[in-house]
Enzyme design. Sequence first.
Site, PDB file in Angstrom:
ATOM      1  N   ASN A 208      -6.808   9.693 -12.107  1.00 22.12           N
ATOM      2  CA  ASN A 208      -6.242   9.896 -10.770  1.00 22.12           C
ATOM      3  C   ASN A 208      -5.067  10.840 -10.918  1.00 22.12           C
ATOM      4  O   ASN A 208      -4.441  10.879 -11.976  1.00 22.12           O
ATOM      5  CB  ASN A 208      -5.718   8.573 -10.213  1.00 22.12           C
ATOM      6  CG  ASN A 208      -6.833   7.650  -9.790  1.00 22.12           C
ATOM      7  OD1 ASN A 208      -7.775   8.067  -9.136  1.00 22.12           O
ATOM      8  ND2 ASN A 208      -6.729   6.398 -10.182  1.00 22.12           N
ATOM      9  N   ILE A 310      -5.747  -5.203 -11.722  1.00 25.86           N
ATOM     10  CA  ILE A 310      -4.621  -5.834 -12.430  1.00 25.86           C
ATOM     11  C   ILE A 310      -3.726  -6.594 -11.442  1.00 25.86           C
ATOM     12  O   ILE A 310      -3.408  -7.774 -11.634  1.00 25.86           O
ATOM     13  CB  ILE A 310      -3.775  -4.762 -13.162  1.00 25.86           C
ATOM     14  CG1 ILE A 310      -4.662  -3.915 -14.084  1.00 25.86           C
ATOM     15  CG2 ILE A 310      -2.641  -5.408 -13.948  1.00 25.86           C
ATOM     16  CD1 ILE A 310      -3.984  -2.675 -14.634  1.00 25.86           C
ATOM     17  N   PHE A 326       1.290  -0.899  -4.321  1.00 25.14           N
ATOM     18  CA  PHE A 326       1.449   0.425  -3.726  1.00 25.14           C
ATOM     19  C   PHE A 326       0.120   0.832  -3.120  1.00 25.14           C
ATOM     20  O   PHE A 326      -0.941   0.501  -3.668  1.00 25.14           O
ATOM     21  CB  PHE A 326       1.871   1.460  -4.789  1.00 25.14           C
ATOM     22  CG  PHE A 326       3.365   1.619  -4.856  1.00 25.14           C
ATOM     23  CD1 PHE A 326       4.149   0.615  -5.400  1.00 25.14           C
ATOM     24  CD2 PHE A 326       3.982   2.757  -4.354  1.00 25.14           C
ATOM     25  CE1 PHE A 326       5.527   0.735  -5.440  1.00 25.14           C
ATOM     26  CE2 PHE A 326       5.364   2.890  -4.399  1.00 25.14           C
ATOM     27  CZ  PHE A 326       6.137   1.887  -4.937  1.00 25.14           C
TER      28      PHE A 326
HETATM   29  O1  C5P Z   1      -6.958  -0.998  -4.226  1.00 21.20           O
HETATM   30  P1  C5P Z   1      -6.052   0.095  -4.576  1.00 21.20           P
HETATM   31  O2  C5P Z   1      -6.350   0.712  -5.908  1.00 21.20           O
HETATM   32  O3  C5P Z   1      -5.887   1.171  -3.547  1.00 21.20           O
HETATM   33  O4  C5P Z   1      -4.639  -0.625  -4.649  1.00 21.20           O
HETATM   34  C1  C5P Z   1      -3.494  -0.008  -5.085  1.00 21.20           C
HETATM   35  C2  C5P Z   1      -2.580  -1.004  -5.743  1.00 21.20           C
HETATM   36  O5  C5P Z   1      -3.295  -1.833  -6.652  1.00 21.20           O
HETATM   37  C3  C5P Z   1      -1.537  -0.317  -6.604  1.00 21.20           C
HETATM   38  O6  C5P Z   1      -0.398  -1.113  -6.554  1.00 21.20           O
HETATM   39  C4  C5P Z   1      -2.166  -0.294  -7.969  1.00 21.20           C
HETATM   40  O7  C5P Z   1      -1.212  -0.201  -9.009  1.00 21.20           O
HETATM   41  C5  C5P Z   1      -2.924  -1.608  -7.996  1.00 21.20           C
HETATM   42  N1  C5P Z   1      -4.142  -1.595  -8.811  1.00 21.20           N
HETATM   43  C6  C5P Z   1      -4.214  -2.337  -9.985  1.00 21.20           C
HETATM   44  N2  C5P Z   1      -5.365  -2.364 -10.706  1.00 21.20           N
HETATM   45  C7  C5P Z   1      -6.454  -1.662 -10.305  1.00 21.20           C
HETATM   46  C8  C5P Z   1      -6.389  -0.906  -9.130  1.00 21.20           C
HETATM   47  C9  C5P Z   1      -5.230  -0.893  -8.400  1.00 21.20           C
HETATM   48  O8  C5P Z   1      -3.231  -2.958 -10.362  1.00 21.20           O
HETATM   49  N3  C5P Z   1      -7.545  -1.708 -11.038  1.00 21.20           N
END
Ligand code: C5P
Length: 397
Positions: A208, A310, A326
């Site tokens: 990303n 996570i 976020f």
């Molecule tokens: O669902 P999305 O990826 O848009 O959500 C964003 C939030 O979820 C951010 O805070 C990001 O750090 C966290 N996140 C995470 N683990 C993932 C995907 C997103 O902790 N696999």
Amino acid sequence: MQKNKSIVLGITGGIAAYKAAELVRLLVKANIEVQVVMTEAACQFITPVTMQALSGKPVYTGMWDASILNGMPHIELSRSADAIVIAPASADFIAKLVHGRADDLLSTLCLARDCPLLVAPAMNKQMWENPATQRNIAQLKADNIAVLGPDSGEQACGEIGLGRMLEAEDLLYLIEAHLQPKLLKGKKILITAGATLEMIDPVRAITNLSSGKMGYAIAQAAYEMGADVTLVSGATALKAPIGVNTISATNADSMYQSVMQQATTLKLAPQDIFIGVAAVADYSPTITSAQKIKKSEQSLIIELKPNKDILADIASLPNAPFCVGFAAETENLLEYAEAKRQKKKLPLIVVNKATQAMGSDNNQVTLLDKNGAHPLERAPKIEIARLLLQHVVDMLN
Ligand code: C5P
């Protein structure tokens, strides 16, 4: 925005005085007012005119300056300051501080102060190692004076070792930390930042776009507020922040393992904080090729599997810490973010427009909690980070 802070920057005689010019520039850029006071010896290394031009204020060099309003410079100059910073602090000036001597303007100011004193030593390696200097440094610390550095490395005299003054940007970081209220003292905070790299083969990856700047700014702000900070960082070009336990985890799986392990090791409790800022890849290749995939005329199909979330998993732990997410969106910002907040069971989510936030030093965000939306003004990421943590503190209280 917080009220601007102001410091007295004392410059003593040493070759590192040239670094004080850069420090003044950075402090002013960070909206900190700087009143420069130089010793006679400092003026042999760098001129007051340089410091005046950079600080935008007249520089004081002597006790008997008639332009000081009440004729009592030792009181007048330190009265309004949030801190006095001596950078560079020579071995001689440090010795003077230890003995409470007051035979010039700067030493008198230090003796008459009622604000914190921060000292950045700068001297030759032998002078630093001398037992007299070491005794003096121990005494400064015992007197509650903060000693910043020194650094180790090449010295002006040609030697290599301890005694170099810290670089201006590191000093700025430590000075800003001293100026913040310690709202997070005693709290543990775990943060993820940066992008993850999901390897296709040894030279190609899915990722990303994320600079890591927002997550690193939050780690810095949390350190400034006195928290015990652990940062699990994905790919970024940023330097590990001073005072923060930084762990590298470059793909979604290793970031997941690392965060879970830290959550256990740190024994995160409901009064502690987890902030997921990392742009974790949602998918990773089912198979990572051990060898570089050769180019061909055929389409290349890569099968992707979803990665574990996570943040959602930390938020659903028994005794979960206070979790902040976020959401970087390109449209329907508030609606999508609120849906994410509820799905991941988060007390707070920070939403920003993906295209405006990425890579920039500034950001415009809205905080979303159960009471609704709290938009913040566009500001440097470090300011946003401080306001976000302030909001978290208010919610925790
Ligand atoms: O669902 P999305 O990826 O848009 O959500 C964003 C939030 O979820 C951010 O805070 C990001 O750090 C966290 N996140 C995470 N683990 C993932 C995907 C997103 O902790 N696999």
